[in-house]
Scaffold this active site. Structure first.
Site, short mmCIF file in Angstrom:
data_model
loop_
_atom_site.label_atom_id
_atom_site.label_comp_id
_atom_site.label_asym_id
_atom_site.label_seq_id
_atom_site.Cartn_x
_atom_site.Cartn_y
_atom_site.Cartn_z
N GLU A 81 -8.20 16.29 7.23
CA GLU A 81 -9.03 17.40 7.70
C GLU A 81 -8.34 18.17 8.82
OE1 GLU A 81 -12.93 15.79 8.61
OE2 GLU A 81 -13.56 16.38 6.59
N LYS A 118 -7.30 -4.94 -5.34
CA LYS A 118 -5.99 -5.30 -4.78
C LYS A 118 -5.89 -6.81 -4.61
CE LYS A 118 -5.21 -1.00 -2.18
NZ LYS A 118 -4.88 -0.42 -0.86
N THR A 126 -2.57 1.28 -4.69
CA THR A 126 -3.05 2.42 -3.90
C THR A 126 -4.34 2.97 -4.48
OG1 THR A 126 -2.49 4.65 -3.14
CG2 THR A 126 -1.60 3.99 -5.27
N ASN A 153 -8.47 -1.28 4.43
CA ASN A 153 -8.60 -1.50 3.00
C ASN A 153 -7.51 -2.39 2.43
OD1 ASN A 153 -6.65 0.41 3.47
ND2 ASN A 153 -7.12 1.63 1.65
N ASP A 154 -6.52 -2.74 3.25
CA ASP A 154 -5.45 -3.63 2.80
C ASP A 154 -5.68 -5.07 3.25
OD1 ASP A 154 -4.03 -1.38 1.78
OD2 ASP A 154 -3.32 -0.96 3.80
N THR A 212 -0.32 4.88 1.18
CA THR A 212 -0.60 5.75 2.31
C THR A 212 -0.51 4.97 3.62
OG1 THR A 212 -2.09 7.05 0.93
CG2 THR A 212 -2.28 7.33 3.32
N ARG A 260 -5.72 4.31 -8.04
CA ARG A 260 -7.18 4.37 -8.01
C ARG A 260 -7.77 2.97 -7.83
NH1 ARG A 260 -7.96 9.54 -6.72
NH2 ARG A 260 -7.69 11.02 -8.40
N ASP A 300 0.86 -1.18 0.00
CA ASP A 300 0.00 0.00 0.00
C ASP A 300 0.90 1.24 0.00
OD1 ASP A 300 -2.34 1.59 0.28
OD2 ASP A 300 -1.99 1.69 2.44
#
Length: 1101
Positions: free
Chosen positions: A508, A793, A684, A817-818, A402, A787, A400
């Protein structure tokens, strides 16, 4: 108050779909109050709140564990052999097979029982946790497992929700609470949950209806019935933790194994290492050898007996029963007897040794001080010890970006307002900006207008979900959820103004802190009012009307606010691809170059837009949003339609650039992995320009790397259908005249998620596209997939894993998400980063930082593979040396199934005499020291592709075993050609023959291992020389004492008499030297397989 809750709540009805296949409909009475007389209701039975992750209980452990163990072919084979020995009259005692099998089964059962005990212990920690429950208006403390559906539960700050709850009341004025769901989805940032906006405990709540994934609440007031919609933000899931809220009350709707956390638990699939597959292949070869030996000896026995006078010699007359027996049944029985006699060629103890080596070896990773991270006060974690050796066989690394290659620690770098660039200067309290050459105006030191600046900064202060947490001054940073802030002048502010920011995304927080440095400070929310301090130190108040939440499809979020003067404004921020189509083109032209440049430099970019809503527009939007949120069906689609309708015709006011810095030593780690022969793929969800810049920064792409790009942009260049262009581009890349094998040119490949969907679609040409795509990727040193969705993945990893040659794959990531690619790869690595611990819990290994991957693979992985490969080859070799003399002996005893060795030697050879030295070797051996392995990454290539467990090394070990077995047998037979070997003229018998062979065997295989040892410790010395000493002592006592439990004592004083003979001593020493002579010559004459540690050090110096 709690009492008013119980006074007004009557009952709850839930039909909450836990997944697509199951819809659970239930009626719940809050606080278990009596059912109204008007309701026809049969109380249902719900499961208790116990969580069970363990596999066994006290009652089913033995049968269940035995069943699972005997499903393994080797264990089942030895069970059959043991039963044959019990049933059939075999030449060896059933103890010879039963005892090693019992040892293997017992050790494995203890290991699995211990692991399950740890699971029971973890379950009890959850089930026995004390929680507060309201019963008849009183607070009572009870264990979590005793919570029942319908109980009203009180949860205080930093406590974990014990079951799935519907939020009834919060201590916060705005009836919200903050939770972290790290244990559910891996996200450690705060999320907002809330009661319905217009409810209070004084309103008589009657029922809550949950249909599909949407909750509905029904209120009864006299004869008026109103239906109000509740979203997922009203449901508190088990495993989440309450934050920044003193306490909440909620009603239990799902408990125990029916909670979302339990239902969504994805068990790990069993991963098998390549070593285990090699063991099975070698086992088949030795099984064929075993069957061949048994067939040969059975045939020779009946050939021998067919000769006159041999079938029934005078000293061994047959009984009448033996004469009447069926010939073919006798042949089958004899075949089984020979199988039993030779079955020790199959090393059953090897399995338990391998299990112990993996289990004990995994502690070296956990104990490695280099893996300890002082920041989080944690080291490496091993969740699966079965894959240690796979760490030395990795060919593809999927990572990944990030949080893995980068730190996921965002810092505001710069912004662009109306085409003018503003650099961040920490010491500045005003907007210090200047126009650069890529902007629309060429004059330096020119700024946007003050109104545009303040509008942009207000957007940053209002368009977010950030909350302000007052600091007590006693906290230690509150991890990664709360970021401390400085005063406007960069100095420490007064304690009353010391605050921390809580947000669902670190982006944020970075943007809000960036606005602070330019003079605009977000002070937090009071009820539904957002407070902002401007540059003039005046406090502005804005009423928050609606939040249009971020989602990965829209890739933007918006807020609708009303200012003090009554203006209704919409502020929107999102990805450039999502914002640009919704603003005017001339505004895009002024800012797009800044965005592209920032993305190229590796920054994360967001565009900010603004829209002033008229009263009619807001009324229409408000009505649409309320109607969509009340929808019973297709709620998400209806909300999306309203969002898209409102977020049109906006004005683009600027863009931001936030830096996500590289992980410590990320570039050095990636470079070392590539030198070691691994191909690195970056998967990613970020945009291509940002990810490409990160790849250059990590040295995955070099300046001379030729990049091949396959994205939506390249497919749309030709003006034809994407499918046609996809085939054309893939064919051009695959069949172009470029030299893939050129050592001077490296290739990099870039693909995006949309194009990957075309490659993996279900069309007839999909397999052709996939093969072309895979062919290109395998010829590139680095592949960048941007994207990407989490499912894509996993598809990428699965495609490479199942490609030709079945390369070993490794996935590494830090976020939820990994998880899909971590579970899909042969080896999954989780990083203990800032996105929770979901990746860590689902991984096979967890490390604090990316830089630790280098030592994990190049150091530990290399050594683990060499150790276990040597262990496997050595076990087959020493068992071949053990059984080959037994086979040769049958040629000299008329194939009569006479054993060469005593039953005690048969039983203890693998358990006691030769097991500990190889176990110590497989745990401690370092043929090359760790420092050299780390500094010379190319050494990893020497053991790649299962180099030490191929057929050629296996053949070498087998030939060595055959040579030594022949030498043992015929060398001792040459000794026995002299009839008088003792001083008193007595001759040695057959048990002396076997004992001498066994003595030479034990010393030879043990000294062979000593010659292979390069890293000596006191443990190696103790087990090697201790094993030989134990054999000598055991043999003296076994034959020197009359044991009352033995019917016959074959070795009585055999060993002592053997050592009295000088000839026996001479032959034993001579045979040991001759057996080891080939190994000695190879050590002297052959070039070392690996460079010596000192040699490599001098080379680097």
């Amino acid at each position: 108050s709690a009492l008013s809750i119980l006074a007004n709540l009557t009952h709850v009805i839930c039909a909450f779909g836990r997944d697509e296949r199951r819809v659970d409909s239930r009626t719940i009475y809050v606080g278990h109050r009596p059912c109204p007389a008007t309701d026809a209701f049969i109380p249902p039975k719900f499961c208790d709140n116990r969580i069970v992750s363990s596999k066994y209980t006290v009652w089913n452990f033995l049968p269940k564990n035995l069943f699972e163990q005997f499903r393994r072919i080797a264990n089942f084979y030895f069970l059959i052999i043991f039963l044959v020995q019990v049933i059939v009259d075999t030449p060896t005692s059933p103890v010879t097979s039963g005892l090693p099998l019992f040892f293997v089964i017992t050790v494995t059962a203890i290991k699995q029982g211990y692991e399950d005990w740890l699971r029971h212990k973890a379950d009890n920690e959850v089930n026995k946790y004390l929680v507060t429950v309201l019963e008849d208006g009183r607070r009572t403390r009870k264990e979590s497992e005793k919570i029942k559906v319908g109980d009203v539960v009180e949860v205080v700050e930093d406590e974990t929700f014990p079951c799935d709850l519907i939020l009834l009341q919060s201590s916060r004025e705005d009836e919200t609470c903050f939770v972290t769901t790290a244990s559910l989805d891996g996200e450690s940032n705060h999320k907002v949950e809330c009661c319905y906006s217009n409810t209070s405990v004084t309103v008589p709540l009657r029922r809550v209806v949950c249909g599909g994934m949407t909750l509905f609440v029904t209120f009864f007031s006299l004869c008026v019935v109103s239906l109000r919609s509740l979203g997922p933000e009203n449901l508190l899931l088990k495993g989440a933790t309450l934050k920044n809220t003193q306490k909440i009350y909620g009603v239990a709707v799902y408990s125990g194994m029916e909670t979302k956390m339990a239902l969504n638990y994805q068990g790990k699939s069993q991963k098998r290492s390549v070593v285990e597959k090699s063991i099975n292949a070698f086992l088949l070869v030795y099984l064929c050898i075993l069957v061949s030996k048994a067939l040969v000896c059975t045939t020779l026995k009946y050939v021998w007996q067919s000769q006159p006078g041999q079938e029934e010699p005078w000293y061994n007359q047959k009984t009448q029963k033996e004469k009447d027996a069926n010939l073919y049944l006798n042949m089958f029985t004899d075949f089984l007897s020979f199988m039993v006699l030779f079955n020790f060629i199959i090393p059953v103890s090897m399995y338990v040794t391998v299990e112990m080596q993996k289990f004990l070896g995994s502690f070296f990773i956990s104990w490695d001080k280099d893996f300890f991270d002082p920041e989080i006060q944690e080291g490496a974690l091993v969740n699966t010890s079965d894959l240690n050796e796979e760490l030395g066989q990795v060919e593809y690394v999927f990572t990944d970006k990030t949080g893995t290659l980068t730190q996921n620690s965002m810092e505001f770098i710069e912004c662009c307002i109306d085409g003018f660039q503003y650099k961040n200067r920490d010491s500045s309290t005003e907007l210090d900006g200047f126009c650069v050459t890529d902007g629309p105006v060429s004059m330096l030191q020119q700024k946007a207008g003050r109104e545009e600046e303040e509008l942009f900064l207000r957007a940053l202060c209002l368009c977010h979900t950030v909350q302000v947490k007052e600091s007590t001054g006693q906290e230690d940073g509150v991890g990664d959820q709360v970021d401390g802030v400085l005063g406007l002048d960069g100095e420490m502010v007064h304690p009353a103004e010391l605050r921390g920011f809580i947000a669902s995304s670190p982006d944020e927080v970075a943007l809000v802190k960036g606005a602070m440095k330019y003079g605009f400070t977000f002070l937090g929310m009071e009820s539904k009012n957002m407070r902002v301090m401007n540059r003039d130190k005046d406090v502005e108040t804005y009423e928050l009307l609606h939040v249009l939440n971020f989602d990965p499809v829209r890739r933007r979020m918006s807020v609708i606010v009303r200012s003090n003067c009554g203006d209704i404004m919409l502020f929107c921020k999102g990805a450039d691809s999502s914002i640009f189509p919704r603003v005017r083109q001339e505004e895009v032209d002024r800012i797009s170059m800044h965005v592209e440049r920032n993305a190229t430099e590796g920054y994360r970019t967001l565009c900010v837009a603004y829209k002033l809503l008229s009263s009619e527009e807001y009324a229409q939007a408000d009505a649409g949003l309320r109607e969509a949120r009340l929808a019973l069906d297709d709620r998400e689609e209806k909300l999306m339609a309203v969002y898209n309708q409102v977020e049109t015709g906006m004005s683009l006011i600027g863009a931001t650039a936030v830096e996500d810095r590289l992980q410590e030593e990320a570039a050095e780690t990636m470079e070392a992995l590539q030198r070691a022969g691994m191909k690195v793929w970056v998967l990613t969800g970020d945009k291509m320009e940002t990810a490409k810049s990160t790849c250059y920064a990590c040295r995955l792409f070099q300046r001379g790397t030729e990049l091949l790009e396959l994205t939506v942009r390249t497919l749309e260049d030709g003006g034809r259908r994407r499918e046609e262009r996809l085939h054309e581009v893939l064919s051009a890349f695959s069949f172009s005249p470029r030299s893939w094998t050129s050592a001077k040119q490296d290739y990099g490949f870039i693909i995006d998620g949309a194009t990957l969907s075309l490659v993996f679609n279900s069309s007839p040409d999909s397999s052709h596209y996939k093969s072309l795509f895979l062919q290109i990727c395998q010829n590139c040193t680095t592949v960048l997939c941007c994207r990407m969705a989490p499912l894509q993945k996993a598809q990428i990893v699965n495609m490479v894993k199942n490609s030709k040659g079945s390369p070993i794959t490794l996935s590494i990531g830090d976020g939820a998400n990994d998880v899909s690619m971590i579970l899909e790869a042969h080896i999954g690595i989780g990083i203990k980063g800032k996105e929770g611990r979901q990746a860590v819990r689902n991984s096979d290994y967890a490390i604090p930082k990316l830089k630790h991957l280098k030592k994990l693979l190049l150091g530990h992985g290399h050594l683990y593979y060499v150790r276990i490969a040597h262990l496997v080859q050595y076990f087959f070799y020493k068992n071949l040396c053990f059984i080959l003399p037994q086979f040769l002996y049958q040629f000299f005893c008329g194939s009569s199934q006479q054993p060469l060795y005593d039953a005690a030697y048969l039983t203890m050879y693998n358990i006691c005499f030769t097991s500990m030295p190889i176990l110590a070797y497989s745990l401690l051996e370092q043929h090359i020291c760790m420092e050299v392995l780390m500094s010379n990454a190319t050494l990893y290539r020497d053991v790649a592709k299962n180099a030490m467990l191929r057929w050629s090394p296996f053949l070498y070990w087998t030939l060595l075993g055959v040579y030594q077995g022949l030498l043992f047998f015929f060398g001792v037979r040459f000794l026995f050609s002299n009839p008088a070997l003792q001083d008193n003229g007595q001759v040695f018998g057959n048990w002396s023959y076997g004992t001498i062979v066994f003595t030479v065997l034990v010393f030879t295989v043990t000294l062979k291992l000593a010659m292979d040892t390069r890293h000596w410790t006191w443990i190696n010395h103790f087990v090697i020389w201790g094993s030989l000493a134990f054999y000598m002592v055991f043999s003296f006592f076994w034959g020197g004492i009359i044991w009352p439990f033995l019917r016959q004592q074959r070795l009585y004083f055999v060993f002592a008499n053997m050592l009295r003979s000088v000839s026996a001593w001479l032959v034993i020493i001579l045979l040991i030297l001759l057996s080891l002579l080939p190994e000695i010559l190879l050590l002297v004459l052959r070039k070392p397989r690996w460079p010596h540690s000192r040699q490599v050090r001098y080379t680097h110096i």
